[in-house]
Scaffold this active site. Structure first.
Site, mmCIF file in Angstrom:
data_model
loop_
_atom_site.group_PDB
_atom_site.id
_atom_site.type_symbol
_atom_site.label_atom_id
_atom_site.label_comp_id
_atom_site.label_asym_id
_atom_site.label_seq_id
_atom_site.Cartn_x
_atom_site.Cartn_y
_atom_site.Cartn_z
ATOM 1 N N LYS A 1 0.827 -1.215 0.000
ATOM 2 C CA LYS A 1 0.000 0.000 0.000
ATOM 3 C C LYS A 1 0.865 1.270 0.000
ATOM 4 O O LYS A 1 0.625 2.181 -0.787
ATOM 5 C CB LYS A 1 -0.927 0.025 1.222
ATOM 6 C CG LYS A 1 -1.877 -1.156 1.317
ATOM 7 C CD LYS A 1 -2.851 -1.003 2.470
ATOM 8 C CE LYS A 1 -2.224 -1.071 3.853
ATOM 9 N NZ LYS A 1 -1.698 -2.381 4.261
ATOM 10 N N ARG B 1 -0.521 -9.503 13.390
ATOM 11 C CA ARG B 1 -1.038 -8.414 12.543
ATOM 12 C C ARG B 1 -1.911 -8.985 11.424
ATOM 13 O O ARG B 1 -2.952 -8.415 11.080
ATOM 14 C CB ARG B 1 0.115 -7.596 11.956
ATOM 15 C CG ARG B 1 0.736 -6.672 12.995
ATOM 16 C CD ARG B 1 2.115 -6.218 12.609
ATOM 17 N NE ARG B 1 2.124 -5.343 11.459
ATOM 18 C CZ ARG B 1 3.198 -5.155 10.685
ATOM 19 N NH1 ARG B 1 4.321 -5.796 10.932
ATOM 20 N NH2 ARG B 1 3.137 -4.331 9.675
ATOM 21 N N ARG C 1 12.104 -1.594 11.301
ATOM 22 C CA ARG C 1 10.799 -1.577 11.997
ATOM 23 C C ARG C 1 10.649 -2.820 12.842
ATOM 24 O O ARG C 1 10.672 -3.941 12.319
ATOM 25 C CB ARG C 1 9.672 -1.552 10.949
ATOM 26 C CG ARG C 1 9.026 -0.210 10.781
ATOM 27 C CD ARG C 1 7.923 -0.280 9.751
ATOM 28 N NE ARG C 1 6.695 -0.876 10.274
ATOM 29 C CZ ARG C 1 5.542 -0.847 9.630
ATOM 30 N NH1 ARG C 1 5.455 -0.264 8.450
ATOM 31 N NH2 ARG C 1 4.463 -1.402 10.152
ATOM 32 N N ARG D 1 11.362 -6.243 4.668
ATOM 33 C CA ARG D 1 11.229 -4.820 4.977
ATOM 34 C C ARG D 1 11.790 -4.531 6.374
ATOM 35 O O ARG D 1 12.418 -3.509 6.607
ATOM 36 C CB ARG D 1 9.753 -4.407 4.899
ATOM 37 C CG ARG D 1 9.536 -2.909 5.065
ATOM 38 C CD ARG D 1 8.121 -2.518 4.720
ATOM 39 N NE ARG D 1 7.182 -2.879 5.776
ATOM 40 C CZ ARG D 1 5.858 -2.683 5.700
ATOM 41 N NH1 ARG D 1 5.327 -2.166 4.610
ATOM 42 N NH2 ARG D 1 5.060 -3.017 6.681
ATOM 43 N N ARG E 1 -9.479 0.743 9.236
ATOM 44 C CA ARG E 1 -9.116 -0.641 9.524
ATOM 45 C C ARG E 1 -10.196 -1.360 10.323
ATOM 46 O O ARG E 1 -10.028 -2.540 10.652
ATOM 47 C CB ARG E 1 -7.833 -0.659 10.350
ATOM 48 C CG ARG E 1 -6.573 -1.032 9.555
ATOM 49 C CD ARG E 1 -5.413 -0.866 10.505
ATOM 50 N NE ARG E 1 -4.239 -1.615 10.198
ATOM 51 C CZ ARG E 1 -3.142 -1.092 9.634
ATOM 52 N NH1 ARG E 1 -3.121 0.146 9.219
ATOM 53 N NH2 ARG E 1 -2.068 -1.831 9.481
HETATM 54 P P1 AMP Z 1 0.958 0.067 9.156
HETATM 55 O O1 AMP Z 1 2.175 0.907 8.948
HETATM 56 O O2 AMP Z 1 -0.232 0.534 8.381
HETATM 57 O O3 AMP Z 1 1.241 -1.406 8.956
HETATM 58 O O4 AMP Z 1 0.550 0.241 10.688
HETATM 59 C C1 AMP Z 1 1.403 -0.136 11.740
HETATM 60 C C2 AMP Z 1 0.618 -0.301 13.023
HETATM 61 O O5 AMP Z 1 0.010 0.946 13.378
HETATM 62 C C3 AMP Z 1 -0.519 -1.305 12.960
HETATM 63 O O6 AMP Z 1 -0.084 -2.624 13.193
HETATM 64 C C4 AMP Z 1 -1.427 -0.782 14.083
HETATM 65 O O7 AMP Z 1 -0.928 -1.145 15.348
HETATM 66 C C5 AMP Z 1 -1.278 0.726 13.956
HETATM 67 N N1 AMP Z 1 -2.294 1.286 13.040
HETATM 68 C C6 AMP Z 1 -2.082 1.851 11.818
HETATM 69 N N2 AMP Z 1 -3.236 2.262 11.264
HETATM 70 C C7 AMP Z 1 -4.213 1.953 12.164
HETATM 71 C C8 AMP Z 1 -5.622 2.095 12.168
HETATM 72 N N3 AMP Z 1 -6.284 2.636 11.123
HETATM 73 N N4 AMP Z 1 -6.296 1.667 13.268
HETATM 74 C C9 AMP Z 1 -5.649 1.139 14.335
HETATM 75 N N5 AMP Z 1 -4.337 0.948 14.373
HETATM 76 C C10 AMP Z 1 -3.600 1.337 13.307
#
Ligand code: AMP
Length: 194
Positions: free
Chosen positions: A14, A146, A134, A128, A89
């Protein structure tokens, strides 16, 4: 406005595709994950709270996430549109976004899901994790949580947009530019019909 939700499990690509799309369509990229990580780095109160969830691979509570996202949208008035990456989400997030955008006289134009098989996701995330450092991309049990959270809480968000005839899926495997072309074909068709 052209407002796109870029959807898919962690590791679907994404963020990479969003970066390419914002240049072509002149949109603002809002990644809730990136915003949380910036807050963690800046050691803000929000960052400290978010970290306790992110470190386990769980979702940050809706109330906090929605408030943060809305504040970010407010920071960019008079733009031609947004790419929402990693948001919504959950169903409450999708509903809140819909009400919020409606209040601004706009709406989500289309949700596009990047379809990638689970084994490929794990492979990509571990890679990654090595490159980016990360922590949530380096631990297989966090990654698996996740993906579990995605299947349990997030995948249903696709139905929310599907019932509004706004859901499209593309194959997220292959050459980056080919995947980009698949996304552009959908967006271009959509823009014509807007
Ligand atoms: P991402 O970079 O999108 O994979 O997000 C990393 C982490 O941030 C996720 O595993 C969640 O813990 C948190 N996170 C990101 N976006 C959301 C969301 N829309 N709602 C809740 N937690 C989020």
């Amino acid at each position: 406005m052209l407002n796109i939700v870029l959807f898919g499990p962690p590791g679907a690509g994404k963020g990479t595709q969003a970066e390419k799309l914002i240049t072509k369509y002149n949109l603002v990229h809002l990644s809730t994950g990136d915003i949380f990580r910036a807050n963690i780095k800046g050691e803000t109160e929000l960052g400290v709270l978010a970290k306790s969830y992110i470190d386990k691979g769980n979702l940050v509570p809706d109330e906090v996430t929605i408030k943060m996202l809305e504040a970010e949208v407010e920071k960019s008035p008079n733009v031609s549109g947004f790419i929402f990456d990693g948001f919504p989400r959950t169903i409450p997030q999708a509903k809140a976004l819909s009400v919020f955008l409606q209040g601004k006289g706009t709406e989500i134009s289309v949700m596009i899901a990047l379809d990638v098989a689970e084994q490929e996701l794990v492979k990509r995330l571990l890679l990654r994790g090595k490159d980016s450092g990360r922590a949530d991309d380096q631990d297989e049990s966090i990654i698996s949580n996740r993906i579990k959270v995605y299947n349990k809480q997030t995948a249903v968000v696709a139905d929310f947009y599907n019932t509004q005839n706004k859901f499209q899926k593309v194959d997220g495997i292959g050459d980056l530019n080919e995947i980009f072309d698949r996304l552009c074909t959908i967006i271009d068709k959509h823009q014509v019909s807007l």
